[in-house]
Design a protein around this motif. Sequence first.
Motif, PDB file in Angstrom:
ATOM      1  N   SER A 161     -19.420  -2.242  19.204  1.00  0.00           N
ATOM      2  CA  SER A 161     -18.598  -2.261  19.689  1.00  0.00           C
ATOM      3  C   SER A 161     -17.108  -3.003  18.616  1.00  0.00           C
ATOM      4  CB  SER A 161     -17.487  -2.627  20.825  1.00  0.00           C
ATOM      5  OG  SER A 161     -18.340  -2.085  21.941  1.00  0.00           O
ATOM      6  N   ARG A 162     -16.492  -1.935  17.754  1.00  0.00           N
ATOM      7  CA  ARG A 162     -15.303  -2.498  16.889  1.00  0.00           C
ATOM      8  C   ARG A 162     -14.271  -3.586  17.884  1.00  0.00           C
ATOM      9  NH1 ARG A 162      -9.874  -1.140  16.074  1.00  0.00           N
ATOM     10  NH2 ARG A 162      -9.206  -0.999  13.678  1.00  0.00           N
ATOM     11  N   SER A 163     -14.768  -3.591  16.334  1.00  0.00           N
ATOM     12  CA  SER A 163     -13.923  -5.599  16.859  1.00  0.00           C
ATOM     13  C   SER A 163     -12.262  -5.098  16.589  1.00  0.00           C
ATOM     14  CB  SER A 163     -14.132  -6.501  15.439  1.00  0.00           C
ATOM     15  OG  SER A 163     -14.833  -6.017  14.416  1.00  0.00           O
ATOM     16  N   ALA A 164     -11.663  -5.764  17.033  1.00  0.00           N
ATOM     17  CA  ALA A 164     -10.209  -5.689  16.902  1.00  0.00           C
ATOM     18  C   ALA A 164      -9.742  -7.109  17.505  1.00  0.00           C
ATOM     19  CB  ALA A 164      -9.673  -4.372  17.856  1.00  0.00           C
ATOM     20  N   ASP A 165      -8.052  -7.135  16.810  1.00  0.00           N
ATOM     21  CA  ASP A 165      -8.359  -8.546  17.094  1.00  0.00           C
ATOM     22  C   ASP A 165      -6.972  -8.348  18.595  1.00  0.00           C
ATOM     23  OD1 ASP A 165      -8.465  -9.467  15.149  1.00  0.00           O
ATOM     24  OD2 ASP A 165      -6.607  -9.028  13.323  1.00  0.00           O
ATOM     25  N   ARG A 166      -6.352  -6.861  18.582  1.00  0.00           N
ATOM     26  CA  ARG A 166      -5.857  -6.137  19.834  1.00  0.00           C
ATOM     27  C   ARG A 166      -6.375  -5.487  20.662  1.00  0.00           C
ATOM     28  NH1 ARG A 166      -0.231  -6.657  19.907  1.00  0.00           N
ATOM     29  NH2 ARG A 166      -0.258  -4.668  20.534  1.00  0.00           N
ATOM     30  N   PRO A 167      -6.798  -5.233  21.659  1.00  0.00           N
ATOM     31  CA  PRO A 167      -6.970  -4.141  22.467  1.00  0.00           C
ATOM     32  C   PRO A 167      -6.284  -3.094  22.198  1.00  0.00           C
ATOM     33  CG  PRO A 167      -5.830  -5.610  23.961  1.00  0.00           C
ATOM     34  CD  PRO A 167      -5.268  -5.720  23.249  1.00  0.00           C
ATOM     35  N   TYR A 168      -7.329  -2.042  22.676  1.00  0.00           N
ATOM     36  CA  TYR A 168      -6.515  -0.598  21.723  1.00  0.00           C
ATOM     37  C   TYR A 168      -6.547   0.802  22.623  1.00  0.00           C
ATOM     38  CZ  TYR A 168     -11.130  -0.069  19.466  1.00  0.00           C
ATOM     39  OH  TYR A 168     -12.266   0.085  19.949  1.00  0.00           O
ATOM     40  N   ALA A 169      -5.850   1.699  22.718  1.00  0.00           N
ATOM     41  CA  ALA A 169      -6.450   3.306  23.603  1.00  0.00           C
ATOM     42  C   ALA A 169      -7.145   3.573  22.055  1.00  0.00           C
ATOM     43  CB  ALA A 169      -5.484   3.895  23.796  1.00  0.00           C
ATOM     44  N   VAL A 170      -7.549   5.325  22.759  1.00  0.00           N
ATOM     45  CA  VAL A 170      -8.283   5.747  21.487  1.00  0.00           C
ATOM     46  C   VAL A 170      -7.839   7.664  21.755  1.00  0.00           C
ATOM     47  CG1 VAL A 170     -10.681   6.320  20.889  1.00  0.00           C
ATOM     48  CG2 VAL A 170     -10.514   4.350  21.583  1.00  0.00           C
ATOM     49  N   TYR A 233     -15.393   4.268  20.463  1.00  0.00           N
ATOM     50  CA  TYR A 233     -15.469   4.450  21.978  1.00  0.00           C
ATOM     51  C   TYR A 233     -15.099   3.235  22.928  1.00  0.00           C
ATOM     52  CZ  TYR A 233     -14.685   9.490  21.419  1.00  0.00           C
ATOM     53  OH  TYR A 233     -14.700  11.103  21.547  1.00  0.00           O
ATOM     54  N   ARG A 234     -16.360   2.451  22.766  1.00  0.00           N
ATOM     55  CA  ARG A 234     -16.790   1.320  23.204  1.00  0.00           C
ATOM     56  C   ARG A 234     -15.849   0.607  22.750  1.00  0.00           C
ATOM     57  NH1 ARG A 234     -21.676   2.166  19.931  1.00  0.00           N
ATOM     58  NH2 ARG A 234     -23.043   3.282  20.999  1.00  0.00           N
ATOM     59  N   GLY A 235     -14.913   0.392  22.075  1.00  0.00           N
ATOM     60  CA  GLY A 235     -14.211  -1.053  21.933  1.00  0.00           C
ATOM     61  C   GLY A 235     -12.957  -0.689  22.409  1.00  0.00           C
ATOM     62  N   GLY A 236     -12.331   0.383  23.037  1.00  0.00           N
ATOM     63  CA  GLY A 236     -11.622   0.937  23.679  1.00  0.00           C
ATOM     64  C   GLY A 236     -10.944   1.110  25.261  1.00  0.00           C
ATOM     65  N   VAL A 237      -9.784   0.441  25.260  1.00  0.00           N
ATOM     66  CA  VAL A 237      -9.739   0.493  27.362  1.00  0.00           C
ATOM     67  C   VAL A 237      -9.804   1.868  27.625  1.00  0.00           C
ATOM     68  CG1 VAL A 237      -8.452  -1.441  26.398  1.00  0.00           C
ATOM     69  CG2 VAL A 237      -7.273   0.563  26.554  1.00  0.00           C
ATOM     70  N   ALA A 238      -9.216   2.585  26.960  1.00  0.00           N
ATOM     71  CA  ALA A 238      -9.583   4.216  27.716  1.00  0.00           C
ATOM     72  C   ALA A 238      -9.158   4.917  26.150  1.00  0.00           C
ATOM     73  CB  ALA A 238      -8.237   4.525  28.008  1.00  0.00           C
ATOM     74  N   THR A 239      -9.449   6.174  26.928  1.00  0.00           N
ATOM     75  CA  THR A 239      -9.635   7.415  25.628  1.00  0.00           C
ATOM     76  C   THR A 239      -8.315   8.221  26.342  1.00  0.00           C
ATOM     77  OG1 THR A 239     -11.321   7.384  24.624  1.00  0.00           O
ATOM     78  CG2 THR A 239     -10.665   9.476  24.134  1.00  0.00           C
ATOM     79  N   LEU A 240      -7.587   8.879  25.255  1.00  0.00           N
ATOM     80  CA  LEU A 240      -6.247   9.640  25.960  1.00  0.00           C
ATOM     81  C   LEU A 240      -6.756  11.022  25.137  1.00  0.00           C
ATOM     82  CD1 LEU A 240      -3.548   7.237  24.676  1.00  0.00           C
ATOM     83  CD2 LEU A 240      -4.513   7.686  27.140  1.00  0.00           C
ATOM     84  N   VAL A 241      -6.522  11.950  26.009  1.00  0.00           N
ATOM     85  CA  VAL A 241      -6.845  13.586  26.011  1.00  0.00           C
ATOM     86  C   VAL A 241      -5.580  14.194  26.585  1.00  0.00           C
ATOM     87  CG1 VAL A 241      -8.378  15.314  26.524  1.00  0.00           C
ATOM     88  CG2 VAL A 241     -10.001  13.178  26.349  1.00  0.00           C
ATOM     89  N   THR A 242      -4.768  14.182  26.141  1.00  0.00           N
ATOM     90  CA  THR A 242      -3.965  14.469  26.161  1.00  0.00           C
ATOM     91  C   THR A 242      -3.391  16.506  25.666  1.00  0.00           C
ATOM     92  OG1 THR A 242      -2.706  13.866  23.671  1.00  0.00           O
ATOM     93  CG2 THR A 242      -2.379  12.470  25.921  1.00  0.00           C
ATOM     94  N   SER A 243      -4.119  16.685  25.758  1.00  0.00           N
ATOM     95  CA  SER A 243      -4.295  18.620  25.436  1.00  0.00           C
ATOM     96  C   SER A 243      -4.009  18.957  26.520  1.00  0.00           C
ATOM     97  CB  SER A 243      -5.545  18.338  24.886  1.00  0.00           C
ATOM     98  OG  SER A 243      -5.769  18.340  23.902  1.00  0.00           O
ATOM     99  N   GLU A 244      -2.702  20.120  26.399  1.00  0.00           N
ATOM    100  CA  GLU A 244      -2.120  20.897  27.688  1.00  0.00           C
ATOM    101  C   GLU A 244      -3.559  21.829  27.864  1.00  0.00           C
ATOM    102  OE1 GLU A 244       0.456  23.181  25.879  1.00  0.00           O
ATOM    103  OE2 GLU A 244       0.900  23.018  24.808  1.00  0.00           O
ATOM    104  N   TRP A 245      -4.551  22.464  27.050  1.00  0.00           N
ATOM    105  CA  TRP A 245      -5.783  22.999  26.970  1.00  0.00           C
ATOM    106  C   TRP A 245      -6.115  22.744  25.850  1.00  0.00           C
ATOM    107  CZ3 TRP A 245      -8.040  26.420  22.895  1.00  0.00           C
ATOM    108  CH2 TRP A 245      -8.846  27.461  23.640  1.00  0.00           C
ATOM    109  N   GLU A 246      -7.810  23.392  26.362  1.00  0.00           N
ATOM    110  CA  GLU A 246      -9.552  22.754  25.841  1.00  0.00           C
ATOM    111  C   GLU A 246     -10.366  23.961  25.958  1.00  0.00           C
ATOM    112  OE1 GLU A 246     -10.036  20.635  22.820  1.00  0.00           O
ATOM    113  OE2 GLU A 246      -8.043  19.271  22.787  1.00  0.00           O
ATOM    114  N   GLY A 247     -11.123  24.721  24.807  1.00  0.00           N
ATOM    115  CA  GLY A 247     -12.312  25.260  25.139  1.00  0.00           C
ATOM    116  C   GLY A 247     -13.953  24.189  26.250  1.00  0.00           C
ATOM    117  N   PHE A 248     -13.096  23.002  25.331  1.00  0.00           N
ATOM    118  CA  PHE A 248     -14.003  22.529  25.512  1.00  0.00           C
ATOM    119  C   PHE A 248     -13.833  20.414  26.236  1.00  0.00           C
ATOM    120  CE2 PHE A 248     -18.163  19.843  25.326  1.00  0.00           C
ATOM    121  CZ  PHE A 248     -18.764  19.976  26.676  1.00  0.00           C
ATOM    122  N   GLY A 249     -13.523  20.034  25.298  1.00  0.00           N
ATOM    123  CA  GLY A 249     -13.324  19.041  25.297  1.00  0.00           C
ATOM    124  C   GLY A 249     -14.554  17.396  24.759  1.00  0.00           C
TER     125      GLY A 249
END
Length: 341
Positions: A161-170, A233-249
């Motif tokens: 996982s990515r090492s980080a001093d603070r928790p992060y979102a992706v 991804y592994r180091g993140g608390v969550a991934t933000l997928v804020t798109s209003e539209w996508e063909g796949f994702g």
Amino acid sequence: MASDQKRPAGSSRLVVDDRYRDLSGIGRYAREVVPRLSVPHDILASTSDPMAKRDVLQWARLKLKRSDVLYSPGFAVGPSRAVQVPTLHDLLHITHPRDDAGRMHALYYERLVKPLVRRSGHVITVSPTSKRELQAWLGDEVTVHDCGNGCSPRFTIDGPSRSADRPYAVFVGNLKPHKRPELAISAVAATDLDLVMVVPDPDEARGLAERLGLTDRVTAVSGIDDDELAAIYRGGVATLVTSEWEGFGLPVVESLRCGTPVLYARECESVAELSSNDPASVGLGGEAHPREWASALSDVASSGRRAEATEDWLAAFDWASVADRVSEVLRSVQRDGEQRG
């Protein structure tokens, strides 16, 4: 011929447009699918840029025979006697034209792509959402084949996982308006978390973060490989997928395969279809305010929840399976080709 197998008697010749490999999104699809095709085929004799305007009138395409089938892992088509089977990953330029270039692209789809696809009667796409949109756009005379999309085996729960001093979102993706990167940044700004953005243009992302007052808590990166992205991804608390539209994702599948839940907009049908398979992920309705995203993000971070998508579901995003489905579609079109010869 690019395959060791012989073409079945009574079938037409398959020609593959293999010029997309150096592109980004479509390029990844082309690099994974074309080498795995199990159908004997020739390669289109052209090295021109499939994204260039002049590619519409291309000699290699024009000289194909009426009995030939031309398959493309992308959207480029043009005048030809051959039956053309392109891959339309989405209808972004039809549904979300945002500038003059986008409107010209929409015109290209309406005036050239649509009639040629209607003539062939077949088109390939990558998700149930894109299939529904294409079917409505093209009409019942065209068979839209959802052959799915794949994900690199590098994206797994096991690994560093990515090492980080603070928790992060992706946040992973470009900064086009329909992806709403401002929403992701504003949501994180209302939490105690950092944000790691994997984007094509880090300077643009940092400028956007500065305008939204989150300069000190945003890290923007580009040009990383799958192993590095999986670690993020592994180091993140969550991934933000804020798109209003996508063909796949694709970031949804990558994130869930790495054990990281997804926060997503339920209005984005393709992303909702994917994310709903994970009980740890959270969908937010309609035009949710950044504070609502922030609240959901804080809840996921404090709970320590990890993604729980089933192995059977995750296994569906296998590139070999995608290539098998594409190959079967092309065989079917080839079998019809003898009648055109």
